[in-house]
Enzyme design. Sequence first.
Site, PDB file in Angstrom:
ATOM      1  N   ASP A 126       0.816  -1.225   0.000  1.00  0.00           N
ATOM      2  CA  ASP A 126       0.000   0.000   0.000  1.00  0.00           C
ATOM      3  C   ASP A 126       0.846   1.270   0.000  1.00  0.00           C
ATOM      4  O   ASP A 126       0.417   2.301   0.501  1.00  0.00           O
ATOM      5  CB  ASP A 126      -0.957   0.025   1.207  1.00  0.00           C
ATOM      6  CG  ASP A 126      -1.772  -1.237   1.345  1.00  0.00           C
ATOM      7  OD1 ASP A 126      -2.459  -1.597   0.381  1.00  0.00           O
ATOM      8  OD2 ASP A 126      -1.711  -1.878   2.412  1.00  0.00           O
ATOM      9  N   HIS A 174      -3.897  -1.451  -6.909  1.00  0.00           N
ATOM     10  CA  HIS A 174      -3.080  -0.319  -7.325  1.00  0.00           C
ATOM     11  C   HIS A 174      -3.990   0.818  -7.774  1.00  0.00           C
ATOM     12  O   HIS A 174      -4.708   0.696  -8.757  1.00  0.00           O
ATOM     13  CB  HIS A 174      -2.121  -0.737  -8.438  1.00  0.00           C
ATOM     14  CG  HIS A 174      -1.083  -1.708  -7.968  1.00  0.00           C
ATOM     15  ND1 HIS A 174      -0.167  -2.304  -8.806  1.00  0.00           N
ATOM     16  CD2 HIS A 174      -0.812  -2.181  -6.726  1.00  0.00           C
ATOM     17  CE1 HIS A 174       0.622  -3.098  -8.092  1.00  0.00           C
ATOM     18  NE2 HIS A 174       0.241  -3.041  -6.840  1.00  0.00           N
TER      19      HIS A 174
END
Length: 430
Positions: free
Chosen positions: A14, A42
């Site tokens: 992340d 993403h």
Amino acid sequence: MGKFAVVLGSQWGDEGKGKVVDLLTENAAAVVRFQGGHNAGHTLVIDGKKTVLHLIPSGILREGVECMIGNGVVLSPEALMKEMAQLEAEGVPVRDRLRLSESCQLILPYHVSLDLAREQARGKAAIGTTGRGIGPAYEDKVSRRGLRLGDLFHRERFAAKLGEVLDYHNFVLQHYFKSEAVDFQQVLDQSLALAETLQPLVMDVPERLRELRAQGANVMFEGAQGTLLDIDHGTYPFVTSSNTTAGGACTGSGVGPLDLDYVLGITKAYTTRVGAGPFPTELFDAMGEHLARRGHEFGSTTGRARRCGWFDAVALRRAVAINSISGLCVTKLDVLDGLETLQLCVGYRCGDAEFSVPPAGADAFATCEPIYEEMPGWQESTLGVTRREDLPVNALRYLERIQEIIGVPVDMISTGPDRDQTIVLRHPFE
């Protein structure tokens, strides 16, 4: 001469890899996914429009960029078709530019059933998987009973292999987990129905990479998750099921290690983690809540709230060593705007001992307490800044201190979610 560059997460995932890959693909001929599956998330923001990709490489939103899914990825045909349909509905010509290795292991419905049954059985000891069948698919790969994308194009072979593996997994589901069996005919019919669509996308990915190398093209290898979730080098067992490190770019795509010219490690200006597992700098107070709120720290794949903490230079040093990281991209610097002071973790205290490197294994890691170095914060806004000299003095000092501790340069700084909100000090392809 073109370059082959790897972009990967250097924390627990992340970190903002999608945005960075999207930005850098302006100078790339191709982008390659080499590990993981649709457990990745993403997020790209282009001209204010948000797109979340789980399986297809982030370069798909760049016109003319070839996107490849390498053999190291576990591929859910159902998830791939769904993502393709979403992008095509927005006018992205996915089928013109997406190519798949026929050696990809398939994620099928019984993998998801196993994943969910196991997590439920673990109770409070659950690892915190996404429940998407990633781990069970990798298990089948290692045990050599997995079905690969290439099998899907041979009806009789696929049916025979599916029958064998499904008998095995249904026995486990029914007799160990007391769960429902997965229907053979339903899985067979659903899978074969997708074969005609997927077969034209198949490519010999290693050979294509060799061609691109010979042509002097720039190629980006897009990592998923993060170094500290690597199956071998992460906080085991609270890890993912693949090699998320730079070495995985080679084994997961078929490129040789000497062909990798640059490794960009993505790291937030603070630290986050999703799911269970040790996290020495985690904050349980108002500051942790502040970082989560300002950073919008919710998983793009699961929607789960991320745990937040101060920057952990100890863990990052290990990531730099494992990956031979050439340079760092520090993301979400703007989240720290307005804080009076900042804390940098420069060591761990475990009992009476102090360490400058992380201990092996989650049990030892969980006993570590951070040793902090305090630094002054800044009141000015860094949001959208695109030149290093326009950053606040204390923000520059913070970045310089990180660079000094870690031992590699900060080559890029992200100051917002949009691809243009970035300071590029050294470009991986230059």
